[in-house]
Design a protein around this motif. Structure first.
Motif, short mmCIF file in Angstrom:
data_model
loop_
_atom_site.label_atom_id
_atom_site.label_comp_id
_atom_site.label_asym_id
_atom_site.label_seq_id
_atom_site.Cartn_x
_atom_site.Cartn_y
_atom_site.Cartn_z
N LEU A 8 0.81 -1.21 0.00
CA LEU A 8 0.00 0.00 0.00
C LEU A 8 0.85 1.27 0.00
N VAL A 9 1.93 1.28 0.73
CA VAL A 9 2.75 2.49 0.84
C VAL A 9 3.37 2.87 -0.51
N PRO A 10 4.02 1.95 -1.25
CA PRO A 10 4.54 2.36 -2.56
C PRO A 10 3.45 2.81 -3.53
N SER A 11 2.28 2.19 -3.43
CA SER A 11 1.17 2.61 -4.29
C SER A 11 0.74 4.04 -3.95
N SER A 12 0.63 4.35 -2.68
CA SER A 12 0.25 5.71 -2.27
C SER A 12 1.32 6.72 -2.67
N ILE A 13 2.58 6.34 -2.51
CA ILE A 13 3.67 7.25 -2.87
C ILE A 13 3.68 7.52 -4.37
N SER A 14 3.49 6.48 -5.17
CA SER A 14 3.50 6.68 -6.62
C SER A 14 2.29 7.49 -7.07
N ASN A 15 1.13 7.28 -6.44
CA ASN A 15 -0.04 8.10 -6.78
C ASN A 15 0.19 9.56 -6.44
N ARG A 16 0.80 9.82 -5.30
CA ARG A 16 1.08 11.20 -4.91
C ARG A 16 2.11 11.83 -5.84
N TRP A 17 3.13 11.05 -6.21
CA TRP A 17 4.16 11.53 -7.14
C TRP A 17 3.51 11.93 -8.46
N LEU A 18 2.64 11.07 -8.97
CA LEU A 18 1.96 11.36 -10.23
C LEU A 18 1.06 12.58 -10.09
N GLY A 19 0.34 12.68 -8.98
CA GLY A 19 -0.54 13.83 -8.76
C GLY A 19 0.23 15.14 -8.73
N ILE A 20 1.37 15.15 -8.07
CA ILE A 20 2.17 16.38 -8.00
C ILE A 20 2.65 16.77 -9.39
N ARG A 21 3.12 15.80 -10.17
CA ARG A 21 3.61 16.11 -11.52
C ARG A 21 2.49 16.64 -12.41
N LEU A 22 1.33 16.00 -12.36
CA LEU A 22 0.21 16.44 -13.19
C LEU A 22 -0.28 17.83 -12.77
N GLU A 23 -0.35 18.07 -11.48
CA GLU A 23 -0.79 19.38 -11.00
C GLU A 23 0.21 20.46 -11.37
N THR A 24 1.50 20.14 -11.35
CA THR A 24 2.52 21.11 -11.75
C THR A 24 2.36 21.48 -13.22
N ILE A 25 2.17 20.48 -14.07
CA ILE A 25 1.98 20.74 -15.50
C ILE A 25 0.72 21.58 -15.72
N ALA A 26 -0.35 21.23 -15.03
CA ALA A 26 -1.60 21.98 -15.19
C ALA A 26 -1.46 23.40 -14.68
N ASN A 27 -0.74 23.59 -13.58
CA ASN A 27 -0.55 24.94 -13.06
C ASN A 27 0.30 25.79 -14.00
N ILE A 28 1.27 25.18 -14.64
CA ILE A 28 2.06 25.91 -15.64
C ILE A 28 1.16 26.34 -16.80
N LEU A 29 0.25 25.46 -17.19
CA LEU A 29 -0.68 25.80 -18.27
C LEU A 29 -1.61 26.94 -17.86
N VAL A 30 -2.10 26.92 -16.64
CA VAL A 30 -2.95 28.02 -16.14
C VAL A 30 -2.16 29.31 -16.10
N PHE A 31 -0.92 29.24 -15.65
CA PHE A 31 -0.07 30.42 -15.61
C PHE A 31 0.14 31.00 -17.01
N CYS A 32 0.38 30.12 -17.98
CA CYS A 32 0.57 30.59 -19.36
C CYS A 32 -0.71 31.24 -19.90
N ALA A 33 -1.86 30.64 -19.60
CA ALA A 33 -3.12 31.23 -20.05
C ALA A 33 -3.33 32.60 -19.41
N ALA A 34 -3.00 32.72 -18.14
CA ALA A 34 -3.14 34.02 -17.47
C ALA A 34 -2.16 35.05 -18.04
N MET A 35 -0.94 34.61 -18.33
CA MET A 35 0.05 35.54 -18.90
C MET A 35 -0.37 36.00 -20.30
N PHE A 36 -0.89 35.07 -21.11
CA PHE A 36 -1.37 35.48 -22.43
C PHE A 36 -2.55 36.43 -22.31
N ALA A 37 -3.37 36.24 -21.30
CA ALA A 37 -4.50 37.15 -21.08
C ALA A 37 -4.00 38.53 -20.68
#
Length: 117
Positions: A8-37
């Motif tokens: 369970l612990v490695p599964s939780s760690i890998s899910n959190r790792w993936l979540g952080i990476r995806l949220e970082t990419i999405a936040n960069i996209l939101v930042f770019c959209a705001a900057m273009f605006a």
């Protein structure tokens, strides 16, 4: 309990790792959209700016959903492969073996302990 936690612990760690990476990419996209605006504030309509930023904010959920569904599809395909593999296994021996023992066998039973301490 320890065996369960070892999985369970490695599964939780890998899910959190993936979540952080995806949220970082999405936040960069939101930042770019705001900057273009901000950069195009003279030529863009306020409705278009709001729509683009709100769509960019939804990307986090959509990316997480897409990755989870891709993982679910892969898991389902693996389970189908396993079922096919088990179906292709050679047939085991019959449950009834010939020649069969006499119906009187065993006539009596005895358990003897020798040199038991």
């Amino acid at each position: 309990v320890d065996t369960n936690q070892m999985c369970l612990v490695p599964s939780s760690i890998s899910n959190r790792w993936l979540g952080i990476r995806l949220e970082t990419i999405a936040n960069i996209l939101v930042f770019c959209a705001a900057m273009f605006a901000i950069l195009g504030r003279d030529s863009l309509d306020a409705g278009i700016v709001g729509l683009s930023i709100s769509y960019a904010l939804q990307i986090t959920f959509l990316m997480n959903y897409a990755v989870r569904m891709a993982s679910e599809v892969e898991t389902s395909i693996v389970s189908v492969e396993r079922i096919k593999e088990y179906a292709d296994l050679p047939q085991e021996a019959a449950q009834v073996v010939e020649p069969r023992p006499s119906p009187k066998w065993p006539a009596q039973g005895l358990v003897k302990f020798q040199d038991y301490q």
